[in-house]
Design an enzyme around this catalytic site. Sequence first.
Site, PDB file in Angstrom:
ATOM      1  N   ASP A  15       0.816  -1.221   0.000  1.00 16.69           N
ATOM      2  CA  ASP A  15       0.000   0.000   0.000  1.00 16.69           C
ATOM      3  C   ASP A  15       0.850   1.272   0.000  1.00 16.69           C
ATOM      4  O   ASP A  15       0.648   2.162   0.829  1.00 16.69           O
ATOM      5  CB  ASP A  15      -0.940   0.021   1.213  1.00 16.69           C
ATOM      6  CG  ASP A  15      -1.743  -1.253   1.366  1.00 16.69           C
ATOM      7  OD1 ASP A  15      -2.102  -1.843   0.326  1.00 16.69           O
ATOM      8  OD2 ASP A  15      -1.995  -1.662   2.512  1.00 16.69           O
ATOM      9  N   GLU A 187     -11.304   1.149  -4.037  1.00 12.63           N
ATOM     10  CA  GLU A 187     -10.657   1.559  -2.788  1.00 12.63           C
ATOM     11  C   GLU A 187      -9.424   2.395  -3.117  1.00 12.63           C
ATOM     12  O   GLU A 187      -9.177   2.742  -4.267  1.00 12.63           O
ATOM     13  CB  GLU A 187     -10.282   0.315  -1.964  1.00 12.63           C
ATOM     14  CG  GLU A 187      -9.398  -0.663  -2.710  1.00 12.63           C
ATOM     15  CD  GLU A 187      -9.177  -1.972  -1.979  1.00 12.63           C
ATOM     16  OE1 GLU A 187      -9.479  -2.066  -0.780  1.00 12.63           O
ATOM     17  OE2 GLU A 187      -8.689  -2.925  -2.620  1.00 12.63           O
TER      18      GLU A 187
END
Length: 527
Positions: A15, A187
Amino acid sequence: MTLITNPVLPGYHPDPSILRVGDDYYIAVSTFEWFPGVQIHHSKDLVHWQLLTYPLTRVSQLNMIGNIDSGGVWAPCLSHADGVFYLIYTDVKSREGAFKDTHNYLIIADNIEGPWSDPVYLNSSGFDPSLFHDEDGSKWLLNMIWDFRKSKHPFAGIALQRYDHDRKRLTGPVHNIFRGTELGLTEAPHIYQHGGYYYLITAEGGTEYNHAVTVARSSSLSGPYEVDPENPILTSDREDPSRLQKAGHGSLVTTQDGDWYMAHLCARPAIDDKCILGRETALQKCYWTEDGWLRIENGPYPDWQVTAPNLASHPLPQEDGHDDFSDSRLKLYWNSLRRPFTQDWISLHERPGFLRLKGGESMQSTHRQSLLARRLEHFHVEVETELEFSPEHFQQMAGLIIYYDTADYVYLRVTHHEELGKCLGIIESRHGEYDELLSEEIALPASSTFLKAKIDREQLQFYYSTEPEQWQSVGDKIDIAHLSDDDAKYIRFTGTFTSLCVQDLSGQALAGDFAYFDYRTGEDKDH
């Protein structure tokens, strides 16, 4: 021509949020249940990277006692405006079943290395928050919206709400600015301005083998957003397993010369789609088309090697893989499970020259384990330690553990047996099922014990010795493919660690002393 070799952050570094401030580049990555929270890596040239700091170092910023596996810190976002660094992060308290408790926070610092403030609570409506600083000085929080209702899709869109920096709170209406494309599971929102448009970068397809980066744009921050007709702009080639897999969750940066790069997560299977190293961070070079859409150079699939920017080469020092615990502080690569390094369970001072771990809770505890861990960042590794430990009961254990989470680990441990006395054995947990892998445990002398683990991709072999370098194998080779995101009863997000630990299930906190820890890499002849 200088090349960037991917992954730039090997091992469990998912991430990525990339940022440039002046001549310095930073990448922040998720840390989940591991403490300290959020790793920030630094580079001057996008080629050489160094672990620089952790901003979440205090319980007042991050209290993870009791957090579930793969809970904790999800998808941080690092930004900079008005001379201040901003870090947004989620502390996930529950994630299985219909509901997710996802609390979003903001901390700030004048210097990237801190001190970082205590957190400002933002919201809990979903995860993957980011902070967008508009050209007019306004600040906006984005996050995906989680919808638990059976009649709805759980990934319900991207929320946008203004953040009042002076009042330290969100204010005004919440706008659902983008409900995603047909890939779904929308997302990881980030907004960038370019050429008169707001560009919304999202991750879609789920953070596994269908992961992707998609783009939409609008002339207005609140939308409507036009979807890129060639989405996804980055994904992975499932027909070619030799390439980087799971590519997605992108974040953009511009160089001093105006070149664009995307940091994204990826993964490298050890065998049969099993990624024991976890999700890693890679970089791809980008460009803009004449009609104003972002493209990946040689995309949409990620490359192993990428043209580096025209910047002076700037190698950075790396911490030694050998730790003799002679320093007054732990090396930066060390992590613990859910709790900070406090004297009640870990010490470099009580016995100078040794790491002392005081026996904590069991390997399946989500509260107070006494475990010190370093990421597995290579497919071919030997780790080694020397342990002094005098157990008096079978509930007292210490040793070398190859650990994914409370459900999956393999543990070469010293303990006590009623007939053998001090002895050595192997414990394995596979998908939460406990097993003992030696038919007969090995009796040990009272002196110290040398322990070693050799990892070759998905194969692990343990060794021990009672004299330096007189190694004897312990048991058979062990298949550790279950130490991965991809071989579990439920989805999870971290990676494998090489770790030292001590348990005392009697509650007496018997200590084990470790003289050193070696992490030695072999040649990674294959990806």
